[in-house]
Design a protein around this motif. Structure first.
Motif, PDB file in Angstrom:
ATOM      1  N   UNK A  28       0.815  -1.214   0.000  1.00  0.00           N
ATOM      2  CA  UNK A  28       0.000   0.000   0.000  1.00  0.00           C
ATOM      3  C   UNK A  28       0.850   1.265   0.000  1.00  0.00           C
ATOM      4  N   UNK A  29       0.349   2.241  -0.731  1.00  0.00           N
ATOM      5  CA  UNK A  29       0.991   3.554  -0.757  1.00  0.00           C
ATOM      6  C   UNK A  29       0.473   4.403   0.407  1.00  0.00           C
ATOM      7  N   UNK A  48       5.378   5.541   4.175  1.00  0.00           N
ATOM      8  CA  UNK A  48       4.015   5.514   3.633  1.00  0.00           C
ATOM      9  C   UNK A  48       3.345   6.876   3.837  1.00  0.00           C
ATOM     10  N   UNK A  49       2.364   7.176   2.998  1.00  0.00           N
ATOM     11  CA  UNK A  49       1.511   8.333   3.246  1.00  0.00           C
ATOM     12  C   UNK A  49       0.486   7.929   4.299  1.00  0.00           C
ATOM     13  N   UNK A  70      -9.697   5.683  -5.481  1.00  0.00           N
ATOM     14  CA  UNK A  70     -10.217   6.237  -6.738  1.00  0.00           C
ATOM     15  C   UNK A  70      -9.160   7.065  -7.459  1.00  0.00           C
ATOM     16  N   UNK A  71      -8.213   7.609  -6.719  1.00  0.00           N
ATOM     17  CA  UNK A  71      -7.115   8.366  -7.340  1.00  0.00           C
ATOM     18  C   UNK A  71      -5.968   7.451  -7.775  1.00  0.00           C
ATOM     19  N   UNK A  72      -6.176   6.135  -7.618  1.00  0.00           N
ATOM     20  CA  UNK A  72      -5.199   5.190  -8.153  1.00  0.00           C
ATOM     21  C   UNK A  72      -4.171   4.695  -7.159  1.00  0.00           C
ATOM     22  N   UNK A  73      -4.358   5.020  -5.887  1.00  0.00           N
ATOM     23  CA  UNK A  73      -3.364   4.599  -4.891  1.00  0.00           C
ATOM     24  C   UNK A  73      -3.861   3.405  -4.082  1.00  0.00           C
ATOM     25  N   UNK A  74      -3.122   2.316  -4.099  1.00  0.00           N
ATOM     26  CA  UNK A  74      -3.477   1.174  -3.254  1.00  0.00           C
ATOM     27  C   UNK A  74      -3.374   1.601  -1.795  1.00  0.00           C
ATOM     28  N   UNK A  75      -4.435   1.311  -1.040  1.00  0.00           N
ATOM     29  CA  UNK A  75      -4.606   1.874   0.294  1.00  0.00           C
ATOM     30  C   UNK A  75      -4.998   0.787   1.284  1.00  0.00           C
ATOM     31  N   UNK A  76      -4.449   0.874   2.488  1.00  0.00           N
ATOM     32  CA  UNK A  76      -4.901   0.005   3.590  1.00  0.00           C
ATOM     33  C   UNK A  76      -5.589   0.852   4.639  1.00  0.00           C
ATOM     34  N   UNK A  77      -6.760   0.425   5.070  1.00  0.00           N
ATOM     35  CA  UNK A  77      -7.415   1.055   6.214  1.00  0.00           C
ATOM     36  C   UNK A  77      -7.443   0.022   7.327  1.00  0.00           C
TER      37      UNK A  77
END
Lengths: 240, 240
Positions: A28-29, A48-49, A70-77
């Protein structure tokens, strides 16, 4: 296509992290979570951001996660315990609009607490949160009564806070109408992370002042007993 | 002093192994478990003394574990999922005689199944096994009814086997006396390990022939709904 990982990190200690969870964080980014929970991830989130908000801003975090994907960044919550129990998986799916979502399960707080106490759950059980922020108090009372009538082992989340200092006592009073007052009760604070404290008492002897939001309670069924300082609910193989 | 680790290895896939569990296996001289579960451990158990017995010989395995520890060998006894839910933690503590025991919690099958379905649990839930080998069938029926009356999400273990082909249908018929027939039901086979299959249906439309012992069912509460192929129980933030 960017992915959205909804991750249960377990109770917080790195010993209960899973490989799948660690891989998802690496991939994730962007990592999103309640600030103190992000701290549990330690060096995993270097570079990471990060996006964090306060305890009650879950919806803001979910919206941010969906926007980042949606902006194209793989994300972990992230959630502590399992994300699918009082965690972020619910609001993410409620708010999602077709994103590529994967839920990664984690060790939930009630099983981490159980491990500290011995084998208190073992059999059929019911899990109830005493938080009435999103659930009518009458529903919570009814569930406690039904769980007692069904002789379930009962695990209790969010037992007590400044805003609801007497919720746990009210619930216990309902349980006492059905259950034996000597029913064993395990009380665990900070299960599965640094600072674990555990006590075993009985249903009519709970010290409410020692219970806070970071505490999980496990209340036995009619067969639960205490042995050598452990709380044990039998499967039925042996008589106690 | 030799230790006895009682380990939940998670559903079986190595992605859900925890660091603590892996460390305990490494530290152990003897590893004890049901044969197919030992196979999940792969190269982790190379060079270890293994002891396995058939599915219904749990007590033999526990006695062996205690004897090995008494002989001075650090030993791990494994369950799938969490050892404290229908696993080995109960019988170990029932049979123990002062051994140094540590329970290592794992990702339980119901949360692994939930992750495949979306966010079907999320809120208060009750977990019921339909195996009547050790529990009177009347108790199981009563628990199902109380869980339905309390509007719990209900997770079902051991739903069906050759010896009890119609148990699940009998339980569902009780639930249908209380719950909406359109209540979403998630059915997951081999959750969290190779060969996962998942279906979402509704309470009055379960295909019983497709359910076996390796299947976990999750039955929604009155707010559960289906969205984009996911099963979602809201926390209450948003209306469905």
């Amino acid at each position: 296509m960017a992915k959205l990982y909804v991750i249960g990190i377990g109770p917080g200690g790195e010993g209960l992290f899973t490989k799948k969870m660690i891989d998802a964080i690496h991939e994730s980014e962007v990592i999103i979570g309640y600030g103190p929970y992000l701290d549990y991830l330690g060096s995993l989130i270097e570079g990471k951001t990060l996006y964090s908000t306060g305890m009650k801003s879950e919806i803001d975090r979910c919206k941010e996660a969906i926007q980042q994907v949606d902006e194209g960044k793989t994300t972990s919550i992230i959630s502590t315990g399992d994300a699918g129990l009082y965690g972020m998986a619910g609001p993410i799916f409620e708010l999602s609009t077709g994103q590529d979502i994967e839920v990664i399960p984690g060790v939930s707080a009630n099983f981490a607490a159980a491990a500290e106490l011995g084998a208190p759950i073992m059999h059929d059980y019911a899990c109830i949160s005493l938080s009435d922020l999103l659930t009518p108090w009458e529903t919570i009372l009814k569930r406690a009564r039904k769980a007692a009538e069904g002789d379930f082992v009962i695990t209790i989340y969010n037992p007590r806070s400044k805003g609801r200092p007497d919720h746990l006592e009210k619930i216990v009073n309902i349980l006492l109408e059905v259950k034996d007052p000597k029913t064993p009760v395990g009380i665990v604070k900070n299960a599965g992370r640094p600072g674990t404290e555990r006590t075993i008492t009985q249903l009519d002897s709970i010290d409410y002042e020692k219970v806070d939001m970071l505490t999980c309670l496990i209340i036995g069924n009619s067969n639960t007993y205490v042995k050598d300082g452990w709380m044990v609910t039998p499967r039925g193989y042996e008589n106690k």
